[in-house]
Design a protein around this motif. Structure first.
Motif, PDB file in Angstrom:
ATOM      1  N   ILE A   1       0.841  -1.163   0.017  1.00 48.83           N
ATOM      2  CA  ILE A   1      -0.053  -0.087   0.008  1.00 48.83           C
ATOM      3  C   ILE A   1       0.807   1.082   0.090  1.00 48.83           C
ATOM      4  N   ALA A   2       1.856   1.142   0.901  1.00 50.50           N
ATOM      5  CA  ALA A   2       2.814   2.372   0.814  1.00 50.50           C
ATOM      6  C   ALA A   2       3.714   2.937  -0.452  1.00 50.50           C
ATOM      7  N   GLU A   3       4.092   1.755  -0.979  1.00 48.65           N
ATOM      8  CA  GLU A   3       4.584   1.928  -2.261  1.00 48.65           C
ATOM      9  C   GLU A   3       3.900   2.158  -3.549  1.00 48.65           C
ATOM     10  N   ALA A   4       2.711   1.378  -3.338  1.00 46.16           N
ATOM     11  CA  ALA A   4       1.881   1.692  -4.700  1.00 46.16           C
ATOM     12  C   ALA A   4       1.202   2.971  -4.732  1.00 46.16           C
ATOM     13  N   SER A   5       1.087   3.576  -3.462  1.00 48.58           N
ATOM     14  CA  SER A   5       0.239   4.736  -3.565  1.00 48.58           C
ATOM     15  C   SER A   5       0.968   5.929  -3.902  1.00 48.58           C
TER      16      SER A   5
ATOM     17  N   GLU B   1       2.164   5.714  -6.725  1.00 49.55           N
ATOM     18  CA  GLU B   1       2.036   5.588  -8.135  1.00 49.55           C
ATOM     19  C   GLU B   1       0.803   5.766  -8.709  1.00 49.55           C
ATOM     20  N   CYS B   2      -0.296   5.216  -7.951  1.00 44.02           N
ATOM     21  CA  CYS B   2      -1.744   5.419  -8.424  1.00 44.02           C
ATOM     22  C   CYS B   2      -2.734   5.150  -7.168  1.00 44.02           C
ATOM     23  N   GLU B   3      -3.881   5.047  -7.218  1.00 41.51           N
ATOM     24  CA  GLU B   3      -4.777   5.040  -6.226  1.00 41.51           C
ATOM     25  C   GLU B   3      -4.801   3.483  -5.743  1.00 41.51           C
ATOM     26  N   VAL B   4      -4.657   3.312  -4.670  1.00 41.05           N
ATOM     27  CA  VAL B   4      -4.940   1.923  -3.966  1.00 41.05           C
ATOM     28  C   VAL B   4      -6.263   1.792  -3.148  1.00 41.05           C
ATOM     29  N   LEU B   5      -7.086   0.741  -3.724  1.00 45.48           N
ATOM     30  CA  LEU B   5      -8.362   0.499  -2.940  1.00 45.48           C
ATOM     31  C   LEU B   5      -7.919  -0.637  -2.119  1.00 45.48           C
ATOM     32  N   VAL B   6      -8.362  -0.413  -0.855  1.00 48.18           N
ATOM     33  CA  VAL B   6      -8.176  -1.303   0.232  1.00 48.18           C
ATOM     34  C   VAL B   6      -9.423  -1.894   0.614  1.00 48.18           C
ATOM     35  N   VAL B   7      -9.757  -3.227   0.122  1.00 47.57           N
ATOM     36  CA  VAL B   7     -10.940  -3.751   0.965  1.00 47.57           C
ATOM     37  C   VAL B   7     -10.801  -4.237   2.290  1.00 47.57           C
ATOM     38  N   CYS B   8     -11.697  -3.798   3.070  1.00 47.10           N
ATOM     39  CA  CYS B   8     -11.508  -3.904   4.478  1.00 47.10           C
ATOM     40  C   CYS B   8     -12.832  -4.189   5.188  1.00 47.10           C
ATOM     41  N   ASN B   9     -12.980  -4.865   6.444  1.00 42.69           N
ATOM     42  CA  ASN B   9     -14.242  -4.904   7.460  1.00 42.69           C
ATOM     43  C   ASN B   9     -14.530  -3.502   7.974  1.00 42.69           C
ATOM     44  N   SER B  10     -13.611  -2.796   8.184  1.00 38.34           N
ATOM     45  CA  SER B  10     -13.675  -1.414   8.886  1.00 38.34           C
ATOM     46  C   SER B  10     -12.455  -0.519   8.248  1.00 38.34           C
ATOM     47  N   GLU B  11     -13.095   0.459   7.814  1.00 39.58           N
ATOM     48  CA  GLU B  11     -12.118   1.538   7.328  1.00 39.58           C
ATOM     49  C   GLU B  11     -11.416   2.286   8.579  1.00 39.58           C
ATOM     50  N   THR B  12     -12.284   2.512   9.663  1.00 39.89           N
ATOM     51  CA  THR B  12     -11.763   2.918  10.932  1.00 39.89           C
ATOM     52  C   THR B  12     -10.706   2.328  11.319  1.00 39.89           C
ATOM     53  N   ASN B  13     -10.852   1.020  11.658  1.00 38.46           N
ATOM     54  CA  ASN B  13      -9.790   0.000  12.081  1.00 38.46           C
ATOM     55  C   ASN B  13      -8.581   0.039  11.253  1.00 38.46           C
ATOM     56  N   THR B  14      -9.012  -0.381  10.092  1.00 35.46           N
ATOM     57  CA  THR B  14      -7.733  -0.288   8.970  1.00 35.46           C
ATOM     58  C   THR B  14      -6.942   0.817   8.941  1.00 35.46           C
ATOM     59  N   ILE B  15      -7.443   2.154   8.979  1.00 38.50           N
ATOM     60  CA  ILE B  15      -6.691   3.209   9.184  1.00 38.50           C
ATOM     61  C   ILE B  15      -5.750   3.281  10.419  1.00 38.50           C
TER      62      ILE B  15
ATOM     63  N   SER C   1      -3.832  10.947  -0.315  1.00 45.13           N
ATOM     64  CA  SER C   1      -5.015  10.975  -1.098  1.00 45.13           C
ATOM     65  C   SER C   1      -5.395   9.859  -1.744  1.00 45.13           C
ATOM     66  N   ASN C   2      -4.131   8.981  -2.222  1.00 44.32           N
ATOM     67  CA  ASN C   2      -4.355   7.988  -3.196  1.00 44.32           C
ATOM     68  C   ASN C   2      -4.768   6.738  -2.693  1.00 44.32           C
ATOM     69  N   ILE C   3      -4.907   6.602  -1.274  1.00 38.79           N
ATOM     70  CA  ILE C   3      -5.243   5.625  -0.399  1.00 38.79           C
ATOM     71  C   ILE C   3      -6.787   5.564  -0.052  1.00 38.79           C
ATOM     72  N   LYS C   4      -7.527   4.798  -0.796  1.00 39.91           N
ATOM     73  CA  LYS C   4      -8.957   4.816  -0.489  1.00 39.91           C
ATOM     74  C   LYS C   4      -9.539   3.309   0.124  1.00 39.91           C
ATOM     75  N   PHE C   5     -10.441   3.300   0.642  1.00 40.70           N
ATOM     76  CA  PHE C   5     -11.076   1.944   1.393  1.00 40.70           C
ATOM     77  C   PHE C   5     -12.523   1.689   0.892  1.00 40.70           C
ATOM     78  N   LEU C   6     -12.708   0.256   0.955  1.00 40.82           N
ATOM     79  CA  LEU C   6     -13.953  -0.072   0.418  1.00 40.82           C
ATOM     80  C   LEU C   6     -14.332  -1.235   1.530  1.00 40.82           C
ATOM     81  N   GLU C   7     -15.402  -0.920   2.313  1.00 38.43           N
ATOM     82  CA  GLU C   7     -15.931  -1.844   3.249  1.00 38.43           C
ATOM     83  C   GLU C   7     -16.845  -2.810   2.700  1.00 38.43           C
TER      84      GLU C   7
END
Length: 370
Positions: A60-64, A66-80, A93-99
C-alpha cells in the motif's frame, strides 16, 4: 499522466466523463475488446486487508506513490488505525477504502479483469472464481466495479458460464493470452463448481467474446506447483519479452517449464511477428532445497508492475541481488522495490497473488518495437 513506451499506434482517450456502473451477464456489444497488459497504466491497485498485513502495508505504501490503492476491508476506521499506528504507513489521498465482506486475501484470483471496449472505454470482466466456498470473494469484482463506477461483464450464466482464476492468466495486451491447462480442467464435466461443462473451443470463444483474446496458449501443469498458476514461474514484461523462472537442469519443475517454453515459442510470436525475447530468472531454493525436496515454492516472477515501480518478492540476499539485477537490466527506468515474502510463500503465493490492477480510465498507450 504517465507514458509507457512499449507499440506502433497511439490511442488517446479524451473523454473525462464518468462511466455508469452496470452489470451484464453476456459479452460486451463492442466492435473492439482488448485486455489490458500488466505494464500498462494502472489507475487503481486493489488489495484485501486481512492476513499477512506486514506485506500488505508495504504494498500500500509503495503503490500509493504511483496510483490509487483501493483497500478492501471490514472497517475503514480500524484499517486506518492499523496502517498508521501498527505499520507506520503515512496515509495520502491515493489510499481509498471499500468496506465489503471477503473470504481471503488472494485478490489476484478473484478480482476484476480490465478490458477496454472500442479501444478506450474502461470495463471489468469477472469470471466464476475457482473456489466455490468463497462466495464473498466471488462477489467482490461487482462491488469494485460499483465503487469505481465502471460496467462489469460476468461469465456466470449459460452459455457463458466459465470458471477461471487470475493467477493463471497473463496477456500481451493485444489479443494473446497464456494459462496453464488448469482452465480446461476446471470447466470439464463433473467439476466442483456446479457449472456446465465447456470444451476448450468453448472456453476460447468465451475468452474471445469477453476479453478479446484471439490466441490462447495453454501450457501443461507443473508437478510441484500444486495450484497450477502460471504467475508462479512465468510473466510477460512487455510486448516483446517474457520472463520465465529457471531451475538447475533436471531439477523440480524445470523440465516441464522448459517443455512449456518450447511450446510457447513454437505456437506464438510477438504482435510484430517476431520471436519472443526470453529472460531467465532463477527460482531460488529454501535452505538449499527446491520444491521437489520440500523447499518452499519461491518465485521472483510473482511480482507486480505498478506504473513506474516493480514490487518484487525477496527471500535471501544472496539470491535477491541477482533477481533485482535481472529486472533492472530488462526494465530500465523502473524502480525495483523488494518486499520480503518468506512469511507468505509457504501459502503458495507472493506479491502478484495478493494484488489486482485496474487500468486507467483515460490511458495514454504507445506501442512500438524496441
Amino acid at each position: 499522466m504517465k507514458i509507457f513506451f512499449s507499440t506502433l499506434f497511439l490511442t488517446i482517450s479524451l473523454s473525462l466523463s464518468a462511466q455508469n456502473f452496470s452489470v451484464f451477464h453476456e459479452p460486451p456489444a463492442s466492435q473492439s475488446i482488448r485486455s489490458m497488459a500488466e505494464w500498462e497504466e494502472t489507475g487503481t491497485l486493489v488489495v484485501t486487508w486481512t492476513s499477512f498485513k506486514t506485506i500488505l502495508a508495504q504494498i500500500i505504501a509503495e503503490a500509493s506513490t504511483e496510483c490509487e490503492v483501493l483497500v478492501v476491508c471490514n472497517s475503514e476506521t480500524n484499517t486506518i488505525s492499523q496502517l498508521q499506528n501498527t505499520y507506520g504507513v503515512n496515509l495520502n489521498s491515493n489510499i481509498k477504502f471499500l468496506e465489503a465482506p471477503y473470504n481471503s486475501l488472494w485478490v489476484r484470483d478473484y478480482g476484476p479483469n480490465t478490458v477496454y471496449l472500442d479501444n478506450d472505454e474502461l470495463a471489468i470482466v469477472d469470471w466464476v472464481y475457482n473456489r466455490p466456498s468463497r462466495v464473498n470473494d466471488n462477489a467482490m469484482p461487482e462491488k469494485i466495479a460499483e465503487e469505481l463506477d465502471v460496467p462489469i461483464y460476468i461469465t456466470d450464466e449459460s452459455p457463458y458460464q466459465m470458471v477461471h482464476t487470475g493467477g493463471n492468466y497473463h496477456t500481451n495486451g493485444d489479443g494473446l493470452a497464456f494459462s496453464s491447462a488448469l482452465v480446461i480442467e476446471e470447466n470439464e464435466p463433473f467439476n466442483p463448481y456446479g457449472t456446465e461443462p465447456l470444451t476448450e473451443d468453448e472456453i476460447d470463444e468465451i475468452m474471445s467474446s469477453f476479453m478479446g483474446i484471439d490466441t490462447y496458449i495453454k501450457m501443461d501443469a507443473l508437478p510441484y506447483d500444486v495450484i497450477n498458476h502460471i504467475d508462479m514461474h512465468f510473466r510477460p514484461l512487455d510486448e516483446e519479452t517474457i520472463m520465465v523462472g529457471e531451475y538447475p537442469s533436471g531439477t523440480s519443475d524445470g523440465p516441464v517449464i522448459e517443455a512449456n517454453l518450447l511450446y510457447v515459442l513454437d505456437n506464438s510470436t510477438t504482435q510484430f511477428g517476431t520471436p519472443w525475447n526470453i529472460v531467465r530468472i532463477p527460482m531460488p531454493p529454501e535452505n538449499g532445497q527446491y520444491p521437489w525436496g520440500g523447499g518452499d515454492y519461491r518465485t521472483y516472477t510473482n511480482s507486480v508492475i505498478v506504473n513506474k515501480k516493480i514490487l518484487m518478492p525477496t527471500y535471501e540476499y544472496q539470491y535477491d541481488t541477482t533477481a533485482i539485477r535481472i529486472y533492472e537490466e530488462n526494465m530500465p527506468g523502473y524502480e525495483v522495490v523488494g518486499i520480503n515474502c518468506n512469511q507468505i510463500i509457504p501459502s503458495l503465493g507472493a506479491l502478484h497473488c495478493i494484488t489486482k490492477e485496474v487500468g486507467s480510465p483515460n490511458p495514454l498507450r504507445i506501442v512500438h518495437q524496441k
